[in-house]
Scaffold this motif. Structure first.
Motif, PDB file in Angstrom:
ATOM      1  N   PRO A 222       3.833   5.186 -11.972  1.00 17.66           N
ATOM      2  CA  PRO A 222       3.724   6.613 -12.292  1.00 17.66           C
ATOM      3  C   PRO A 222       2.521   7.285 -11.627  1.00 17.66           C
ATOM      4  O   PRO A 222       2.512   8.508 -11.480  1.00 17.66           O
ATOM      5  N   ASP A 223       1.513   6.477 -11.217  1.00 20.84           N
ATOM      6  CA  ASP A 223       0.316   7.061 -10.595  1.00 20.84           C
ATOM      7  C   ASP A 223       0.366   7.034  -9.069  1.00 20.84           C
ATOM      8  O   ASP A 223      -0.658   7.191  -8.411  1.00 20.84           O
ATOM      9  N   PHE A 224       1.565   6.855  -8.501  1.00 19.59           N
ATOM     10  CA  PHE A 224       1.703   6.827  -7.036  1.00 19.59           C
ATOM     11  C   PHE A 224       1.325   8.184  -6.443  1.00 19.59           C
ATOM     12  O   PHE A 224       1.736   9.235  -6.941  1.00 19.59           O
ATOM     13  N   LYS A 225       0.535   8.149  -5.368  1.00 23.12           N
ATOM     14  CA  LYS A 225       0.112   9.370  -4.696  1.00 23.12           C
ATOM     15  C   LYS A 225       0.786   9.471  -3.328  1.00 23.12           C
ATOM     16  O   LYS A 225       0.995   8.450  -2.665  1.00 23.12           O
ATOM     17  N   PRO A 226       1.143  10.680  -2.876  1.00 20.39           N
ATOM     18  CA  PRO A 226       1.843  10.836  -1.589  1.00 20.39           C
ATOM     19  C   PRO A 226       1.129  10.169  -0.423  1.00 20.39           C
ATOM     20  O   PRO A 226       1.777   9.604   0.465  1.00 20.39           O
ATOM     21  N   GLU A 227      -0.210  10.210  -0.426  1.00 20.86           N
ATOM     22  CA  GLU A 227      -0.957   9.639   0.708  1.00 20.86           C
ATOM     23  C   GLU A 227      -0.892   8.110   0.746  1.00 20.86           C
ATOM     24  O   GLU A 227      -1.224   7.495   1.763  1.00 20.86           O
ATOM     25  N   TYR A 228      -0.441   7.490  -0.354  1.00 15.30           N
ATOM     26  CA  TYR A 228      -0.355   6.034  -0.373  1.00 15.30           C
ATOM     27  C   TYR A 228       0.647   5.502   0.652  1.00 15.30           C
ATOM     28  O   TYR A 228       0.498   4.393   1.154  1.00 15.30           O
ATOM     29  N   ALA A 229       1.704   6.259   0.932  1.00 18.07           N
ATOM     30  CA  ALA A 229       2.783   5.754   1.795  1.00 18.07           C
ATOM     31  C   ALA A 229       2.250   5.324   3.158  1.00 18.07           C
ATOM     32  O   ALA A 229       2.465   4.189   3.595  1.00 18.07           O
ATOM     33  N   ALA A 230       1.538   6.211   3.838  1.00 16.39           N
ATOM     34  CA  ALA A 230       1.005   5.876   5.160  1.00 16.39           C
ATOM     35  C   ALA A 230      -0.095   4.826   5.063  1.00 16.39           C
ATOM     36  O   ALA A 230      -0.193   3.934   5.913  1.00 16.39           O
ATOM     37  N   VAL A 231      -0.917   4.917   4.017  1.00 12.62           N
ATOM     38  CA  VAL A 231      -1.996   3.948   3.826  1.00 12.62           C
ATOM     39  C   VAL A 231      -1.442   2.529   3.678  1.00 12.62           C
ATOM     40  O   VAL A 231      -1.963   1.574   4.274  1.00 12.62           O
ATOM     41  N   ILE A 232      -0.379   2.390   2.914  1.00  7.02           N
ATOM     42  CA  ILE A 232       0.225   1.068   2.696  1.00  7.02           C
ATOM     43  C   ILE A 232       0.875   0.553   3.975  1.00  7.02           C
ATOM     44  O   ILE A 232       0.709  -0.615   4.346  1.00  7.02           O
TER      45      ILE A 232
END
Length: 363
Positions: A222-232
């Motif tokens: 539930p705490d996923f942030k949009p910027e995580y996608a590219a970071v991961i």
């Protein structure tokens, strides 16, 4: 429930809360495989589950990042990894050397990541075919993704990792005399972004599904942030994925030599050069965990890869591999040694279970 950041806590969670669900999912798909009408496809489907279950076990560890979404993550991971292992068997052990056939088969991996995509005839370039197994795996992946509100935020990164994975599978399974040239030309299209790599190292980096599993697991939070996608994606590709696949090829050298299969470790000048580059990938994989959320967990994944692969039974049957493996374990620290000993113990337990008729009948 917290994301594990210590080896003992991680393995406790893995054995108690991950592997049992992974094995239930694998059992379900094995029953589906047994219903395949075509004998050759049935054999390859069952073999891929029987002999490559550890791929799903390893991938399943990423589900711990999903917290309460762990069961959904495992459902996706097992289905997607089973597609990967099944198609790898079809391409490796097939009489076909047709890149168009391999491309048609691997459309299943992209379709599995595209919610709402109607499964295609993935067998259209070959005579062997079946009607439910591969399409069922594709639809199961889509079903899980459709339940994830954050799916649109990770879709592009998922498809990027899937496409380069599929491109690798097409190039590496063609006729032996064409493989190297195709892979080298493919690398030329990407070389500007990866100037410190050789073509075979880049190929290895594209051959892992870990980044996809990490993205899906995080998206279930539930705490996923949009910027995580590219970071991961940037955290896992290229170096963590590269370490994963280079270790996989490292322990398979004798087997691949006998089968005439492509092995990226064959292209290093000597064992010293191979050791030096593996050490480089370990350092870079560790460095790339620092920008990731829960960086300690991802560091454990790196160390776990070392321990699990280097404790494999295949290592002891290959003197040069064994010597290099011991050198790597000694130089990689206490956490790697913990996972190494854990891997050896787990394999001994599994051998006992598989060899005991009473226990075998109960599991």
């Amino acid at each position: 429930m917290a994301v594990p950041n210590e080896p003992l806590f991680l393995m406790n969670q893995v054995y108690r809360k991950v592997f049992p669900i992974v094995h239930r999912e694998l059992f379900y798909w094995k029953q589906k495989a047994l219903q395949i009408e075509n004998e050759e496809l049935k054999k390859q489907a069952i073999d891929s589950i029987t002999y490559k279950a550890f791929h799903c076990e390893g991938g399943g560890i990423m589900s711990l990042l999903a917290l309460k979404g762990k069961r959904d993550a495992i459902e996706f991971i097992v289905a997607y990894q089973t597609i990967s292992d099944y198609l790898d068997n079809l391409c490796d052990r097939s009489t076909s050397l047709d890149p168009e056939d391999f491309a048609a088969l691997h459309q299943a991996m992209e379709d599995a990541l595209t919610v709402g995509k109607v499964p295609r005839d993935y067998y259209r370039m070959r005579s062997d075919r079946e009607s439910h197994y591969l399409s069922g795996l594709v639809l199961r992946c889509q079903e899980v993704l459709s339940r994830i509100p954050n799916y649109p935020l990770i879709k592009d990164e998922l498809l990027y990792l899937s496409r380069i994975y599929c491109e690798l599978q097409i190039h590496k399974h063609v006729a032996e005399e064409e493989r190297e040239e195709r892979l080298q030309q493919w690398f030329e299209d990407h070389q500007s972004k990866f100037p410190e790599m050789e073509w075979f190292e880049f190929s290895a980096c594209t051959g892992s599904t870990l980044g996809i599993f990490c993205l899906v697991s995080y998206a279930l939070r539930p705490d996923f942030k949009p910027e995580y996608a590219a970071v991961i994606r940037e955290g896992y590709f290229p170096y963590i994925q590269g370490l994963h696949i280079l270790l996989d090829y490292f322990i398979d050298q004798e087997e691949d030599k006998e089968e005439g299969d492509l092995n990226f470790c064959f292209y290093y000048k000597n064992p010293e050069n191979l050791f030096k580059r593996l050490q480089h990938f370990i350092r870079e994989a560790d460095r790339h965990t620092r920008k990731l959320p829960h960086s300690r967990f991802h560091m454990l994944i790196n160390r776990g890869l070392l321990g699990v692969y280097l404790s494999d039974d295949k290592v002891n049957s290959q003197k040069k591999v064994r010597d290099l493996a011991r050198k790597m374990i000694r130089s990689s620290g206490a956490v790697s040694f913990f996972f190494y000993m854990n891997g050896r113990a787990y394999r001994n337990v599994m051998r006992f279970l598989s060899g005991n008729p009473y226990i075998k009948s109960q599991v």
